[in-house]
Motif scaffolding. Structure first.
Motif, short mmCIF file in Angstrom:
data_model
loop_
_atom_site.label_atom_id
_atom_site.label_comp_id
_atom_site.label_asym_id
_atom_site.label_seq_id
_atom_site.Cartn_x
_atom_site.Cartn_y
_atom_site.Cartn_z
N PRO A 1 -3.55 4.92 -2.42
CA PRO A 1 -4.23 4.91 -1.15
C PRO A 1 -5.00 6.17 -0.86
CG PRO A 1 -1.89 4.49 -1.20
CD PRO A 1 -2.02 4.86 -2.55
N THR B 1 -0.89 4.03 6.67
CA THR B 1 -1.66 2.92 5.77
C THR B 1 -2.42 2.04 6.79
OG1 THR B 1 0.36 1.22 6.19
CG2 THR B 1 0.26 2.76 4.01
N ILE C 1 0.92 -1.15 -0.13
CA ILE C 1 0.05 0.07 -0.07
C ILE C 1 0.78 1.24 -0.06
CG2 ILE C 1 -1.70 1.42 1.38
CD1 ILE C 1 -2.72 -1.47 2.32
N ALA C 2 1.68 1.20 0.91
CA ALA C 2 2.77 2.51 1.02
C ALA C 2 3.56 2.80 -0.48
CB ALA C 2 3.59 2.20 1.93
N THR D 1 -5.02 -1.28 5.29
CA THR D 1 -4.40 -2.56 5.74
C THR D 1 -5.41 -3.33 6.47
OG1 THR D 1 -2.25 -1.61 6.26
CG2 THR D 1 -2.82 -3.80 7.24
N HIS E 1 4.96 4.84 8.14
CA HIS E 1 4.40 4.37 6.78
C HIS E 1 3.35 3.37 7.47
CE1 HIS E 1 7.52 5.11 3.67
NE2 HIS E 1 7.21 6.06 4.23
#
Length: 250
Positions: free
Chosen positions: A151, A34, A3-4, A38, A30
């Motif tokens: 994101p 996220t 995701i990051a 997550t 991070h």
């Protein structure tokens, strides 16, 4: 980590600068930023593997965000008012570290975000000098999630920086590749209207409400999403539907 990696380079640099200046590890920052996605990814995998609904004992929250907008004949002076309850499961940190952040970018217009310390982007709850307000709502009971999407918070930040009308906000959202199920509620004080833009990783739908009121919780409103949301557990559904109905009543 996946995701990051999707954050634009400019935001990666800002996150690293925040971490270095605060003497916090970049990895920890991070992970914090996220966390919302997550969580959505874990829930989507849980449902796909077990084919079952989650329950409170797994730490799934019993609440969500609420939005209420009124304008025109519904307000005393006709101006647009946007109320927002940011009831989010901030894992004990987001909720304790509330912040009001004033953004003065060199590449766009000024805006202010109601957020948490460490959340640099103005794409969650914000308003800009053009008279646009914007909030996002998370849908924990929807199916679609894509690790390759952008994101949350990035496109909202772009809207606050560059959009001056609802059409401009919608154009930015049309170009956006989301990674999960979110809704963007954008109000325009000048146009006296609200844009409701609902997305999952694979679907999108939007509509304009000219009021004079609009309410939202954490359930999709557009018929296109019928069947996309899955039964989570009774308390969560009762909370979402009751909040939406109460907002509309008031």
């Amino acid at each position: 980590k996946a995701i990051a990696r999707q954050f634009p380079p400019s935001f990666q640099e800002a996150l690293n600068g925040l971490a270095d200046g605060a003497r916090i590890s970049r990895r920890q920052v991070h992970r914090a930023v996220t966390m919302p996605e997550t969580y959505l990814w874990v829930l989507s995998k849980y449902r796909s593997i077990l084919g079952a609904s989650a329950a409170p004992r797994f730490g799934v929250p019993l609440m969500g965000c609420s939005s209420a907008l009124a304008w025109g004949s519904a307000t005393a002076d006709g101006s647009l008012l946007h109320g927002r309850n940011f009831d989010y499961q901030g894992i004990g940190y987001w909720d304790r570290e509330q912040a009001v952040v004033f953004h003065r970018p060199v590449d766009g217009q000024s805006y202010v975000s109601i957020t948490s310390a460490g959340i640099l982007l103005g794409g969650i709850t914000a308003m800009n000098t053009a008279g646009l307000t914007m909030v996002i709502h998370q849908h924990m009971s929807a199916r679609d999630f894509d690790l390759g999407g952008l994101p949350v918070g990035v496109v909202g930040d772009r809207i606050m920086r560059h959009a001056k009308t609802l059409d401009e906000a919608r154009n930015l959202l049309d170009q956006h590749h989301p990674n999960g199920p979110w809704t963007y509620v954008v109000g325009s004080a000048k146009e006296q209207a609200v844009l409701c833009y609902e997305v999952t990783a694979k679907q999108r739908a939007c509509f304009i409400s000219d009021g004079p009121t609009f309410g939202y919780s954490n359930i999709f409103l557009h018929r296109q999403f019928q069947g996309n949301e899955v039964f989570f557990y009774p308390t969560y559904w009762r909370n979402n539907t009751a909040r939406y109905r109460r907002i509309c009543e008031l």
